[in-house]
Design a protein around this motif. Sequence first.
Motif, PDB file in Angstrom:
ATOM      1  N   ALA A 159       0.816  -1.215   0.000  1.00  7.63           N
ATOM      2  CA  ALA A 159       0.000   0.000   0.000  1.00  7.63           C
ATOM      3  C   ALA A 159       0.853   1.271   0.000  1.00  7.63           C
ATOM      4  CB  ALA A 159      -0.927  -0.022   1.208  1.00  7.63           C
ATOM      5  N   VAL A 160       1.793   1.361   0.922  1.00  9.32           N
ATOM      6  CA  VAL A 160       2.626   2.572   1.023  1.00  9.32           C
ATOM      7  C   VAL A 160       3.742   2.537  -0.026  1.00  9.32           C
ATOM      8  CG1 VAL A 160       4.211   3.878   2.508  1.00  9.32           C
ATOM      9  CG2 VAL A 160       2.158   2.854   3.488  1.00  9.32           C
ATOM     10  N   GLY A 180       9.144  -9.232  -2.005  1.00 16.44           N
ATOM     11  CA  GLY A 180       9.333 -10.670  -1.825  1.00 16.44           C
ATOM     12  C   GLY A 180       8.776 -11.477  -2.987  1.00 16.44           C
ATOM     13  N   LYS A 184       5.786 -10.326  -7.323  1.00 19.18           N
ATOM     14  CA  LYS A 184       5.647  -8.964  -6.781  1.00 19.18           C
ATOM     15  C   LYS A 184       6.650  -8.037  -7.458  1.00 19.18           C
ATOM     16  CE  LYS A 184       3.344  -9.695  -2.375  1.00 19.18           C
ATOM     17  NZ  LYS A 184       3.308  -9.483  -0.924  1.00 19.18           N
ATOM     18  N   TYR A 200      14.091  -9.728  -2.254  1.00 19.29           N
ATOM     19  CA  TYR A 200      14.933  -9.949  -1.048  1.00 19.29           C
ATOM     20  C   TYR A 200      15.000 -11.416  -0.661  1.00 19.29           C
ATOM     21  CZ  TYR A 200      10.671 -10.212   1.849  1.00 19.29           C
ATOM     22  OH  TYR A 200       9.457 -10.564   2.394  1.00 19.29           O
ATOM     23  N   ASN A 223      10.347   0.506   5.189  1.00 19.96           N
ATOM     24  CA  ASN A 223       9.081  -0.059   5.667  1.00 19.96           C
ATOM     25  C   ASN A 223       9.259  -1.352   6.446  1.00 19.96           C
ATOM     26  OD1 ASN A 223       7.163   1.774   4.642  1.00 19.96           O
ATOM     27  ND2 ASN A 223       7.339   0.902   2.592  1.00 19.96           N
ATOM     28  N   CYS A 245       9.596   4.639   8.101  1.00 20.65           N
ATOM     29  CA  CYS A 245       8.133   4.604   8.107  1.00 20.65           C
ATOM     30  C   CYS A 245       7.607   3.401   8.865  1.00 20.65           C
ATOM     31  CB  CYS A 245       7.651   4.585   6.659  1.00 20.65           C
ATOM     32  SG  CYS A 245       5.886   4.384   6.478  1.00 20.65           S
ATOM     33  N   TYR A 251       7.275  -6.783  13.801  1.00 20.98           N
ATOM     34  CA  TYR A 251       6.002  -6.594  14.511  1.00 20.98           C
ATOM     35  C   TYR A 251       5.512  -7.860  15.215  1.00 20.98           C
ATOM     36  CZ  TYR A 251       5.520  -2.164  11.896  1.00 20.98           C
ATOM     37  OH  TYR A 251       5.714  -0.920  11.349  1.00 20.98           O
ATOM     38  N   LEU A 276       8.740   8.707  11.064  1.00 28.70           N
ATOM     39  CA  LEU A 276       7.595   9.527  10.661  1.00 28.70           C
ATOM     40  C   LEU A 276       6.303   8.814  11.015  1.00 28.70           C
ATOM     41  CD1 LEU A 276       6.021   8.666   7.627  1.00 28.70           C
ATOM     42  CD2 LEU A 276       8.448   8.708   7.090  1.00 28.70           C
ATOM     43  N   VAL A 278       2.185   9.389  10.052  1.00 31.76           N
ATOM     44  CA  VAL A 278       1.349  10.151   9.111  1.00 31.76           C
ATOM     45  C   VAL A 278       0.504  11.211   9.824  1.00 31.76           C
ATOM     46  CG1 VAL A 278      -0.480   8.394   9.163  1.00 31.76           C
ATOM     47  CG2 VAL A 278      -0.279   9.904   7.174  1.00 31.76           C
ATOM     48  N   SER A 325       3.285 -11.884   4.076  1.00 34.39           N
ATOM     49  CA  SER A 325       3.410 -11.519   2.657  1.00 34.39           C
ATOM     50  C   SER A 325       2.261 -12.055   1.819  1.00 34.39           C
ATOM     51  CB  SER A 325       4.743 -12.016   2.085  1.00 34.39           C
ATOM     52  OG  SER A 325       5.817 -11.469   2.817  1.00 34.39           O
ATOM     53  N   ASN A 327      -0.605 -10.561   1.118  1.00 33.49           N
ATOM     54  CA  ASN A 327      -1.426  -9.566   0.412  1.00 33.49           C
ATOM     55  C   ASN A 327      -0.773  -9.119  -0.883  1.00 33.49           C
ATOM     56  OD1 ASN A 327       0.541  -8.214   2.183  1.00 33.49           O
ATOM     57  ND2 ASN A 327      -0.397  -6.314   1.491  1.00 33.49           N
TER      58      ASN A 327
HETATM   59  N1  LIG Z   1       4.587   5.642   9.929  1.00 33.38           N
HETATM   60  C1  LIG Z   1       3.336   5.686   9.474  1.00 33.38           C
HETATM   61  O1  LIG Z   1       2.602   6.634   9.697  1.00 33.38           O
HETATM   62  C2  LIG Z   1       2.845   4.516   8.665  1.00 33.38           C
HETATM   63  C3  LIG Z   1       1.603   4.551   8.028  1.00 33.38           C
HETATM   64  C4  LIG Z   1       1.222   3.455   7.250  1.00 33.38           C
HETATM   65  C5  LIG Z   1       2.066   2.342   7.143  1.00 33.38           C
HETATM   66  N2  LIG Z   1       3.258   2.366   7.807  1.00 33.38           N
HETATM   67  C6  LIG Z   1       4.206   1.244   7.687  1.00 33.38           C
HETATM   68  O2  LIG Z   1       4.498   1.039   6.322  1.00 33.38           O
HETATM   69  C7  LIG Z   1       4.835  -0.320   6.105  1.00 33.38           C
HETATM   70  C8  LIG Z   1       4.017  -0.870   4.949  1.00 33.38           C
HETATM   71  O3  LIG Z   1       2.641  -0.826   5.300  1.00 33.38           O
HETATM   72  P1  LIG Z   1       1.503  -1.108   4.215  1.00 33.38           P
HETATM   73  O4  LIG Z   1       0.201  -0.749   4.809  1.00 33.38           O
HETATM   74  O5  LIG Z   1       1.917  -0.490   2.940  1.00 33.38           O
HETATM   75  O6  LIG Z   1       1.552  -2.704   4.082  1.00 33.38           O
HETATM   76  P2  LIG Z   1       1.817  -3.547   2.744  1.00 33.38           P
HETATM   77  O7  LIG Z   1       3.174  -3.190   2.229  1.00 33.38           O
HETATM   78  O8  LIG Z   1       0.647  -3.405   1.839  1.00 33.38           O
HETATM   79  O9  LIG Z   1       1.810  -5.030   3.301  1.00 33.38           O
HETATM   80  C9  LIG Z   1       2.836  -5.489   4.129  1.00 33.38           C
HETATM   81  C10 LIG Z   1       3.984  -6.096   3.308  1.00 33.38           C
HETATM   82  O10 LIG Z   1       5.157  -6.089   4.109  1.00 33.38           O
HETATM   83  C11 LIG Z   1       6.041  -7.068   3.647  1.00 33.38           C
HETATM   84  N3  LIG Z   1       6.554  -7.829   4.786  1.00 33.38           N
HETATM   85  C12 LIG Z   1       5.877  -8.393   5.797  1.00 33.38           C
HETATM   86  N4  LIG Z   1       6.701  -9.028   6.642  1.00 33.38           N
HETATM   87  C13 LIG Z   1       7.943  -8.894   6.128  1.00 33.38           C
HETATM   88  C14 LIG Z   1       9.249  -9.322   6.541  1.00 33.38           C
HETATM   89  N5  LIG Z   1       9.432 -10.049   7.652  1.00 33.38           N
HETATM   90  N6  LIG Z   1      10.303  -8.990   5.756  1.00 33.38           N
HETATM   91  C15 LIG Z   1      10.138  -8.269   4.629  1.00 33.38           C
HETATM   92  N7  LIG Z   1       8.940  -7.826   4.191  1.00 33.38           N
HETATM   93  C16 LIG Z   1       7.859  -8.129   4.935  1.00 33.38           C
HETATM   94  C17 LIG Z   1       5.242  -7.999   2.725  1.00 33.38           C
HETATM   95  O11 LIG Z   1       5.657  -7.729   1.388  1.00 33.38           O
HETATM   96  P3  LIG Z   1       6.608  -8.744   0.579  1.00 33.38           P
HETATM   97  O12 LIG Z   1       5.711  -9.767  -0.024  1.00 33.38           O
HETATM   98  O13 LIG Z   1       7.305  -7.886  -0.390  1.00 33.38           O
HETATM   99  O14 LIG Z   1       7.489  -9.403   1.602  1.00 33.38           O
HETATM  100  C18 LIG Z   1       3.807  -7.555   2.946  1.00 33.38           C
HETATM  101  O15 LIG Z   1       3.003  -7.756   1.812  1.00 33.38           O
HETATM  102  C19 LIG Z   1       4.611  -1.035   7.443  1.00 33.38           C
HETATM  103  O16 LIG Z   1       5.840  -1.134   8.123  1.00 33.38           O
HETATM  104  C20 LIG Z   1       3.689  -0.096   8.180  1.00 33.38           C
HETATM  105  O17 LIG Z   1       3.770  -0.235   9.576  1.00 33.38           O
HETATM  106  C21 LIG Z   1       3.658   3.408   8.562  1.00 33.38           C
END
Ligand SMILES: NC(=O)c1ccc[n+]([C@@H]2O[C@H](COP(=O)([O-])OP(=O)(O)OC[C@H]3O[C@@H](n4cnc5c(N)ncnc54)[C@H](OP(=O)(O)O)[C@@H]3O)[C@@H](O)[C@H]2O)c1
Length: 335
Positions: A159-160, A180, A184, A200, A223, A245, A251, A276, A278, A325, A327
């Motif tokens: 998403a991000v 991953g 993707k 990766y 991320n 981010c 987690y 950061l 949001v 992973s 989604n």
């Molecule tokens: N700071 C803020 O305000 C804020 C706001 C929104 C989101 N975020 C952060 O942004 C990041 C992405 O969020 P999103 O909503 O966009 O989710 P997303 O990327 O749509 O979904 C999560 C993805 O993270 C990857 N992932 C999960 N576990 C992993 C691991 N152990 N090693 C490597 N990759 C892994 C997977 O992709 P792969 O299939 O590529 O492994 C998974 O599809 C998260 O860390 C979230 O907490 C922060």
Amino acid sequence: MATANRQVKLARRPAPGLVTRDVFAIEDSPLPEPGPGEFRVKTAFVSLDPAMRGWINEGRSYVPPVAVGDVMRGYAVGRVDASNHPEFKPGDAVQGLFGVQQYAVSNGKGVVKVDPNLAPLERWIGGLGMPGWTAYFGLLEVGQPKPGETVVVSAASGAVGSIVGQIAKIKGCRAVGIAGGPDKCRYVTEELGFDACVDYRGGNLAADLKAACPKGIDINFENVGGEILDTVLTQMNLFGRIPLCGLISAYNATTPPEGLKNIRYILTQRLKLQGLIVFDWVDRIPEAIRELGQWHAAGRLKIREDVRDGGLDAFPDVLNLLYTSGNQGKLVLRV
Ligand SMILES: NC(=O)c1ccc[n+]([C@@H]2O[C@H](COP(=O)([O-])OP(=O)(O)OC[C@H]3O[C@@H](n4cnc5c(N)ncnc54)[C@H](OP(=O)(O)O)[C@@H]3O)[C@@H](O)[C@H]2O)c1
């Protein structure tokens, strides 16, 4: 007319690791009635966000933990179905932190009216909603990209990450994703238009990243954390920036995550690493929606949702897809 409101409540604090179904109680309560100056929303889609895993833990964070017994915190999009609020009329499409439930009552604070003619409802909790705003402010305000620079983003197909790389391209940068698996990575380059994407899981992260970033890395939009961040650090250019981010790899950790092995590059390359959240740009959300919406309408910003069925009862299992992973794009649950 419905008489009950299905809700996902936090039943207990989770043990470290993926959440189990018993962490949540999914039950019906009476349909809430809006009071003076309030309106009621019927939720169409609930957003699944990686941060949810942190929100249910005890401890100090950027928001208080969801209390045991409370409705799970979450973004949702839906339509107003009853209103005593002058600015929100029945039928209006709205997005906000309505919680993981079928019906929510709101006084309008923090609620964004959305236009379903510009994009389908679910997109307003995805690329045009909070994840999109995060990408927009995180990259532009913290990353400060300049034309010709190389921007790396992890979780690039999500998403991000998907929005970060596309904004980097719009700003004249080289965009390199980390994701991953070959499917993707293909999506990231062929559909989203990134210049390169590194798998990766391919076992060659450092060498593949070097090949994808021949001039080094100026901005690393982080991320994931862990091994990925540690590897990227070694290839950062002088005065590079790291918008921090998310740290999704930690987690669900069952043991404390290891420290960064390559932290010395922050010193030697004079890097700026900034966390950061949001919410820091809450006053500028209309700007993000306007810009993202214009790029999207012009075909410059592609957005993909992964819509899951099963209703609110499926919430715990669908949530875990983010950390395994599972989604393909912004994860949402149809209510
Ligand atoms: N700071 C803020 O305000 C804020 C706001 C929104 C989101 N975020 C952060 O942004 C990041 C992405 O969020 P999103 O909503 O966009 O989710 P997303 O990327 O749509 O979904 C999560 C993805 O993270 C990857 N992932 C999960 N576990 C992993 C691991 N152990 N090693 C490597 N990759 C892994 C997977 O992709 P792969 O299939 O590529 O492994 C998974 O599809 C998260 O860390 C979230 O907490 C922060």
